[in-house]
Motif scaffolding. Sequence first.
Motif, PDB file in Angstrom:
ATOM      1  N   ASP A 300      32.156  28.898  47.984  1.00 21.33           N
ATOM      2  CA  ASP A 300      33.014  27.820  47.221  1.00 21.33           C
ATOM      3  C   ASP A 300      34.552  28.396  47.213  1.00 21.33           C
ATOM      4  O   ASP A 300      35.506  27.583  46.752  1.00 21.33           O
ATOM      5  N   GLY A 301      34.726  29.464  47.364  1.00 18.22           N
ATOM      6  CA  GLY A 301      36.006  30.045  47.141  1.00 18.22           C
ATOM      7  C   GLY A 301      35.980  31.627  46.828  1.00 18.22           C
ATOM      8  O   GLY A 301      34.969  32.120  47.007  1.00 18.22           O
ATOM      9  N   ASP A 302      37.004  32.045  46.360  1.00 22.44           N
ATOM     10  CA  ASP A 302      36.923  33.720  46.022  1.00 22.44           C
ATOM     11  C   ASP A 302      36.239  33.844  44.765  1.00 22.44           C
ATOM     12  O   ASP A 302      35.586  32.761  44.005  1.00 22.44           O
ATOM     13  N   ALA A 303      35.787  35.027  44.374  1.00 28.66           N
ATOM     14  CA  ALA A 303      34.995  35.500  43.392  1.00 28.66           C
ATOM     15  C   ALA A 303      35.444  34.728  41.966  1.00 28.66           C
ATOM     16  O   ALA A 303      34.632  34.315  40.920  1.00 28.66           O
ATOM     17  N   LYS A 304      36.845  34.752  41.822  1.00 26.18           N
ATOM     18  CA  LYS A 304      37.088  34.105  40.412  1.00 26.18           C
ATOM     19  C   LYS A 304      37.046  32.641  40.386  1.00 26.18           C
ATOM     20  O   LYS A 304      36.706  32.087  39.442  1.00 26.18           O
ATOM     21  N   SER A 305      37.380  32.173  41.487  1.00 24.97           N
ATOM     22  CA  SER A 305      37.104  30.551  41.498  1.00 24.97           C
ATOM     23  C   SER A 305      35.531  30.112  41.328  1.00 24.97           C
ATOM     24  O   SER A 305      35.228  29.415  40.568  1.00 24.97           O
ATOM     25  N   VAL A 306      34.629  30.930  42.127  1.00 29.45           N
ATOM     26  CA  VAL A 306      33.439  30.735  41.924  1.00 29.45           C
ATOM     27  C   VAL A 306      32.949  31.083  40.427  1.00 29.45           C
ATOM     28  O   VAL A 306      32.145  30.240  39.818  1.00 29.45           O
ATOM     29  N   SER A 307      33.286  31.752  39.825  1.00 26.06           N
ATOM     30  CA  SER A 307      33.158  32.340  38.141  1.00 26.06           C
ATOM     31  C   SER A 307      33.533  31.377  37.515  1.00 26.06           C
ATOM     32  O   SER A 307      32.799  30.793  36.489  1.00 26.06           O
ATOM     33  N   ARG A 308      34.891  30.647  37.540  1.00 27.26           N
ATOM     34  CA  ARG A 308      35.320  29.545  36.773  1.00 27.26           C
ATOM     35  C   ARG A 308      34.206  28.186  37.008  1.00 27.26           C
ATOM     36  O   ARG A 308      33.926  27.419  36.227  1.00 27.26           O
TER      37      ARG A 308
END
Length: 322
Positions: A300-308
């Motif tokens: 779904d995106g980079d690791a930060k985007s997925v974490s959010r």
Amino acid sequence: MILSLLEMKVKVVKAVLKWIWVAEVKNLAEVKKLQVNGPRLPHYPAVPLHAHLHSLHLQVNFANEKLQQHFNENTFKLEERVYKEEGIDWDHINFIDNEPMIALITKKSIGILPILDEELKVPQGSDKGFLRKLGDKQSSCKIFEIARKDPMHFVVRHYAGKVEYDGNKFLEKNRDTLSTDMVEMLQTSSHPLINALYPPGENVSSTDRKSSLGKQFRGQLKTLMGQLNRTQPHYIRCVKPNDTKTPLQFIPKNCHEQLTYSGVYEAVAIRKQGFPFRLSHKDFAERYFKITKGNVSMTDGDAKSVSRAIIKHEKLDSKNVQ
């Protein structure tokens, strides 16, 4: 390399014991007095509040200041530095910085111990001369004062509180009175304690033999702190529930003072307001995207985007996560 707090304090206690034993070897009555009434070896808080202490105790309390500074650096200052570097939004925690206390004791030319060493070199140097110079040099210092009732006493506001020192015999106790022959004799002892203080075969340089006891102690402490600064520290706080070592006796005031003066409350506050549980965005996303049951994917995106996205899906309070 990890150095336990116990190992750290054993090294300090060893240095302190050697300093005290050498200083008092000519006065057995004083040794017995020290064995009964002190000194308090480095154990938080080592500084007895509102006590009248001597030069031996100043060295012990100086060692404790250095250990407290090490704790502050790794608990408060380093934590703040990490948050700033990572752009973490958090509230600053106020804590007592004991750098002024250490500077008062050790700063070249104007510190307590350097002035004491300098007075040893002065013809007809005296305790009165030492205190007069100290009072002149530190006249504007907010954590130092000459006692009002007795000009031979002075007060230092340590990290753990105000302590009054008796300046009498400061010079005498700062002289290294053991001759080379005496040291060599002690090195031949078979007693375990004497062996620890004076290891057999240890060479003592001419410079060290000429050094005052205070200077030798500072050198040993500097070596210890250098070793500690190369390690990954782990702290264990020991709290004495009473002053008489009596079982099943708990004095709240004593425990509260120890926790206050050792910085424990500030350490707890910085942990509560900070973020003690830390994972990289990548590790967090890979570990927890599975609990969303397919609603969040690693694509779904980079690791930060997925974490959010995981945090949003699980309806977690975003204030607790950055």
